[in-house]
Motif scaffolding. Structure first.
Motif, PDB file in Angstrom:
ATOM      1  N   ASP A  42     -28.667  66.817  37.196  1.00 22.85           N
ATOM      2  CA  ASP A  42     -28.225  67.039  35.822  1.00 22.85           C
ATOM      3  C   ASP A  42     -29.420  67.402  34.948  1.00 22.85           C
ATOM      4  N   ASN A  43     -29.318  68.461  34.203  1.00 22.21           N
ATOM      5  CA  ASN A  43     -30.420  68.887  33.334  1.00 22.21           C
ATOM      6  C   ASN A  43     -30.054  68.788  31.856  1.00 22.21           C
ATOM      7  N   ASP A  44     -29.126  67.897  31.538  1.00 23.53           N
ATOM      8  CA  ASP A  44     -28.623  67.816  30.169  1.00 23.53           C
ATOM      9  C   ASP A  44     -29.159  66.617  29.393  1.00 23.53           C
ATOM     10  N   ALA A  45     -30.374  66.192  29.698  1.00 24.96           N
ATOM     11  CA  ALA A  45     -30.954  65.069  28.955  1.00 24.96           C
ATOM     12  C   ALA A  45     -31.393  65.550  27.579  1.00 24.96           C
ATOM     13  N   ASN A  46     -30.760  65.033  26.542  1.00 24.56           N
ATOM     14  CA  ASN A  46     -31.101  65.423  25.179  1.00 24.56           C
ATOM     15  C   ASN A  46     -31.979  64.367  24.535  1.00 24.56           C
ATOM     16  N   PRO A  47     -33.076  64.764  23.884  1.00 22.84           N
ATOM     17  CA  PRO A  47     -33.960  63.789  23.238  1.00 22.84           C
ATOM     18  C   PRO A  47     -33.220  62.995  22.170  1.00 22.84           C
ATOM     19  N   HIS A  48     -33.508  61.708  22.100  1.00 23.42           N
ATOM     20  CA  HIS A  48     -32.892  60.857  21.084  1.00 23.42           C
ATOM     21  C   HIS A  48     -33.443  61.235  19.718  1.00 23.42           C
ATOM     22  N   PRO A  49     -32.603  61.344  18.696  1.00 18.09           N
ATOM     23  CA  PRO A  49     -33.087  61.755  17.365  1.00 18.09           C
ATOM     24  C   PRO A  49     -33.945  60.698  16.667  1.00 18.09           C
ATOM     25  N   GLN A  50     -33.816  59.436  17.089  1.00 20.12           N
ATOM     26  CA  GLN A  50     -34.588  58.368  16.462  1.00 20.12           C
ATOM     27  C   GLN A  50     -35.922  58.227  17.191  1.00 20.12           C
ATOM     28  N   MET A  51     -37.021  58.264  16.437  1.00 18.87           N
ATOM     29  CA  MET A  51     -38.343  58.304  17.048  1.00 18.87           C
ATOM     30  C   MET A  51     -38.619  57.110  17.950  1.00 18.87           C
ATOM     31  N   ALA A  52     -38.280  55.896  17.505  1.00 16.12           N
ATOM     32  CA  ALA A  52     -38.572  54.711  18.309  1.00 16.12           C
ATOM     33  C   ALA A  52     -37.875  54.777  19.661  1.00 16.12           C
ATOM     34  N   MET A  53     -36.600  55.189  19.663  1.00 17.47           N
ATOM     35  CA  MET A  53     -35.861  55.310  20.925  1.00 17.47           C
ATOM     36  C   MET A  53     -36.392  56.460  21.769  1.00 17.47           C
ATOM     37  N   ARG A  54     -36.788  57.549  21.130  1.00 16.87           N
ATOM     38  CA  ARG A  54     -37.337  58.673  21.875  1.00 16.87           C
ATOM     39  C   ARG A  54     -38.628  58.262  22.577  1.00 16.87           C
ATOM     40  N   HIS A  55     -39.462  57.463  21.911  1.00 21.21           N
ATOM     41  CA  HIS A  55     -40.686  56.979  22.557  1.00 21.21           C
ATOM     42  C   HIS A  55     -40.355  56.163  23.798  1.00 21.21           C
ATOM     43  N   LEU A  56     -39.341  55.317  23.697  1.00 17.43           N
ATOM     44  CA  LEU A  56     -38.965  54.492  24.847  1.00 17.43           C
ATOM     45  C   LEU A  56     -38.411  55.371  25.976  1.00 17.43           C
ATOM     46  N   GLU A  57     -37.660  56.413  25.625  1.00 18.15           N
ATOM     47  CA  GLU A  57     -37.167  57.350  26.631  1.00 18.15           C
ATOM     48  C   GLU A  57     -38.314  57.980  27.402  1.00 18.15           C
ATOM     49  N   ARG A  58     -39.349  58.411  26.687  1.00 18.08           N
ATOM     50  CA  ARG A  58     -40.464  59.095  27.348  1.00 18.08           C
ATOM     51  C   ARG A  58     -41.217  58.151  28.284  1.00 18.08           C
ATOM     52  N   VAL A  59     -41.394  56.909  27.855  1.00 14.46           N
ATOM     53  CA  VAL A  59     -42.044  55.920  28.715  1.00 14.46           C
ATOM     54  C   VAL A  59     -41.202  55.676  29.971  1.00 14.46           C
ATOM     55  N   ALA A  60     -39.913  55.510  29.798  1.00 13.72           N
ATOM     56  CA  ALA A  60     -39.025  55.249  30.937  1.00 13.72           C
ATOM     57  C   ALA A  60     -39.018  56.427  31.904  1.00 13.72           C
ATOM     58  N   ARG A  61     -38.929  57.639  31.373  1.00 12.04           N
ATOM     59  CA  ARG A  61     -38.905  58.825  32.240  1.00 12.04           C
ATOM     60  C   ARG A  61     -40.189  58.939  33.052  1.00 12.04           C
ATOM     61  N   LEU A  62     -41.330  58.745  32.413  1.00  8.08           N
ATOM     62  CA  LEU A  62     -42.597  58.851  33.144  1.00  8.08           C
ATOM     63  C   LEU A  62     -42.694  57.804  34.244  1.00  8.08           C
ATOM     64  N   ALA A  63     -42.271  56.578  33.963  1.00  7.24           N
ATOM     65  CA  ALA A  63     -42.324  55.521  34.966  1.00  7.24           C
ATOM     66  C   ALA A  63     -41.424  55.856  36.154  1.00  7.24           C
ATOM     67  N   ILE A  64     -40.220  56.369  35.866  1.00 11.62           N
ATOM     68  CA  ILE A  64     -39.301  56.731  36.948  1.00 11.62           C
ATOM     69  C   ILE A  64     -39.864  57.885  37.770  1.00 11.62           C
ATOM     70  N   VAL A  65     -40.396  58.891  37.098  1.00  9.83           N
ATOM     71  CA  VAL A  65     -40.983  60.041  37.793  1.00  9.83           C
ATOM     72  C   VAL A  65     -42.092  59.602  38.737  1.00  9.83           C
ATOM     73  N   LEU A  66     -42.993  58.771  38.251  1.00 14.37           N
ATOM     74  CA  LEU A  66     -44.166  58.395  39.040  1.00 14.37           C
ATOM     75  C   LEU A  66     -43.852  57.402  40.156  1.00 14.37           C
ATOM     76  N   CYS A  67     -42.617  56.916  40.212  1.00 15.06           N
ATOM     77  CA  CYS A  67     -42.213  56.003  41.295  1.00 15.06           C
ATOM     78  C   CYS A  67     -41.310  56.685  42.318  1.00 15.06           C
ATOM     79  N   GLN A  68     -41.208  58.012  42.271  1.00 17.05           N
ATOM     80  CA  GLN A  68     -40.234  58.696  43.113  1.00 17.05           C
ATOM     81  C   GLN A  68     -40.586  58.749  44.590  1.00 17.05           C
ATOM     82  N   ARG A  69     -41.791  58.371  44.967  1.00 13.65           N
ATOM     83  CA  ARG A  69     -42.090  58.277  46.403  1.00 13.65           C
ATOM     84  C   ARG A  69     -41.593  56.962  46.988  1.00 13.65           C
TER      85      ARG A  69
END
Length: 502
Positions: free
Chosen positions: A419-446
């Motif tokens: 799925d490529n439909d991830a839309n950034p959250h309009p609220q900055m605080a939540m968007r920051h948490l999204e970016r942290v979560a995404r990076l952690a998930i990406v870097l654990c994919q092995r």
């Protein structure tokens, strides 16, 4: 030959003054799974006469309901069943013939509990289904009594059961006016409730430091109204006054039309709201939020404890996440890896970026549930997960936290699925948490501990700088490709730069 009764299920029967409830559960993967709920508007307190006797109609409503309950629990081990009676049954317990008839109809003993025991059991039901670490002040508005409990964790410190309820308040303040709702009778109802509360107010210390939670039908009705009116689930006193003003403008219970208010809740909604406002005035409270646990949940957890099936855990959210992981066979080792890395990134950025309240709890929940949708299908796994999280029982997560978790999981789309439909959250605080979560998930994919390095993450505005150990990215072309994809999906001013640690 007598059929063997099941020991797999537990039933709590709450014989309240407005409604009779039954809750049937079983223990699954260390958590409590609701199997069925039955509710009947018996309105027992409405049948109370001035002499303290129940009229025949109320008795017949009660007995008819108990026969239904009896049929439902006849296959459950009697040691796994507990029926409790509250305020109205306390008032008519002298009527031994009626109590005996009730027990005969149910086929099970009925414990008519004291007001203090009712308050303590309500508190335990809420303590086992919420995750608040700070002191709690519980308000439970029943049909003929209102319980006020203050405590912390699983310990209730101050207990009171007040002689006022939504059914008895309707009878006292609105029935004489043929159900009319006026500024005069609502204010009288509020002041009477306030007086009841002020008698015990000095027992409740530091209420301003407590999170105020409301249990019962009044709060469920307010939650439905707030949803319909797109208002927050944390009810401000000023908003509650506005809702009451809307009720007064309707003129009467028969013409009560409030967006979100269901017909079944109309008869005692205004009286319950008046009691709530009286309590808030009496204790000087400015806001309250609804909670799902109450008396029957407290009865259930007590039954489980008696049968050595205790699920008491101070971290209720973690218990819920463990139950979800076990039920859907999620990879808990991967969840822990993602959680540890996300926590590391959060700690590195918390002084530079703004985050929402309960950010650490939300990151942990994302780590445990981001692969939930894979239990259905790889395709659109993130969308499946969001649907499941919207509908699963999740003790410990209030409505706002559940919604935030759903939004965060939706934001992980494209990492573990197609799925490529991830839309950034309009609220900055939540968007920051999204970016942290995404990076952690990406870097654990092995998906191995050895492949998760001690990365450093820094921020300059919305630009993230990821520093990896020397040669790590060159030795992990798969992870590098995922980081490059993450880099490409960002829009200005968001950026991501990755380089070896200097």
């Amino acid at each position: 030959m007598t059929a063997t009764r099941s020991k797999a299920y537990y039933a709590a029967i709450d014989l309240g003054s407005n409604s009779f409830h039954m809750l049937v559960v079983r223990v699954v993967a260390g958590g409590v799974q609701v199997v069925s709920k039955i509710k009947r508007k018996v309105r027992l307190a409405a049948g109370l006469g001035p002499n303290g006797e129940l009229d025949d109609d109320a008795k017949q409503r009660a007995l008819a309901c108990l026969k239904i309950f009896a049929d439902r629990v006849q296959d459950i081990d009697s040691r796994h069943i507990r029926a409790v009676g509250t305020a109205t049954l306390r008032k008519v317990r002298h009527d031994q013939d009626f109590i005996a008839a009730c027990e005969a109809a149910l086929g099970h003993p009925i414990d008519i509990i004291s007001g203090d025991e009712e308050a303590a059991t309500i508190y335990q039901g809420i303590a086992h289904t919420t995750s608040f670490q700070q002191p709690m002040l519980i308000i439970d508005i029943g049909g003929a009594s209102t319980e006020l409990v203050q405590g912390q964790g699983f310990r209730a410190d101050t207990l009171n059961s007040l002689d006022m309820g939504c059914v008895t308040w309707y009878t006292q303040f609105f029935k004489p006016d043929q159900g009319a709702i006026t500024a005069s009778n609502t204010e009288a109802a509020i002041k009477a409730a306030q007086h009841c509360c002020e008698v015990v107010a000095n027992q409740y210390s530091q209420v301003q430091d407590s999170i105020v939670l409301g249990a019962s039908g009044t709060f469920k009705a307010l939650q439905e109204i707030a949803h319909a009116q797109e208002m927050p689930y944390q009810f401000e006193r000023a908003w509650l006054e506005q809702v009451l003003a809307q009720c007064v403008a309707c003129g009467g219970h028969d013409s009560l039309k409030i967006p979100g208010l269901k017909a079944a809740r109309k008869p005692v909604f205004v009286s319950g709201l008046c009691i709530l406002l009286g309590v808030m005035r009496g204790l000087g409270l400015q806001q309250v939020q609804p909670t799902s646990g109450a008396l029957r949940e407290g009865v259930i957890y007590a039954l489980l404890s008696q049968q050595q099936q205790s699920v008491e855990q101070s971290d209720v959210q973690q218990r819920t996440l463990d139950t979800i992981a076990a039920t859907y066979h999620l990879d808990t080792e991967q969840a822990i890896r993602v959680h540890q890395l996300a926590h590391r990134f959060y700690q590195q950025l918390r002084s530079e970026w703004v985050f929402p309240a309960h950010a650490e709890q939300l990151l942990r929940a994302v780590a445990y549930t981001h692969e939930l949708g894979l239990s259905l299908a790889y395709k659109q796994a993130s969308a499946h997960a969001t649907y499941m999280l919207q509908h699963l029982d999740m003790p410990g997560f209030n409505q706002a936290q559940r919604q935030q978790l759903v939004e965060l999981i939706a934001a992980t789309a494209g990492i573990i699925d197609d799925d490529n439909d991830a839309n950034p959250h309009p609220q900055m605080a939540m968007r920051h948490l999204e970016r942290v979560a995404r990076l952690a998930i990406v870097l654990c994919q092995r998906r191995t501990n050895d492949s998760v390095a001690a990365h450093d993450l820094k921020a300059r505005g919305e630009h993230l700088y990821l520093q990896a150990p020397t040669d790590f990215l060159q030795r992990n072309p798969f992870l590098l490709s995922l980081l490059e994809a993450e880099q490409e999906q960002l829009n200005a001013p968001e950026q991501l730069t990755f380089a070896p640690l200097s």
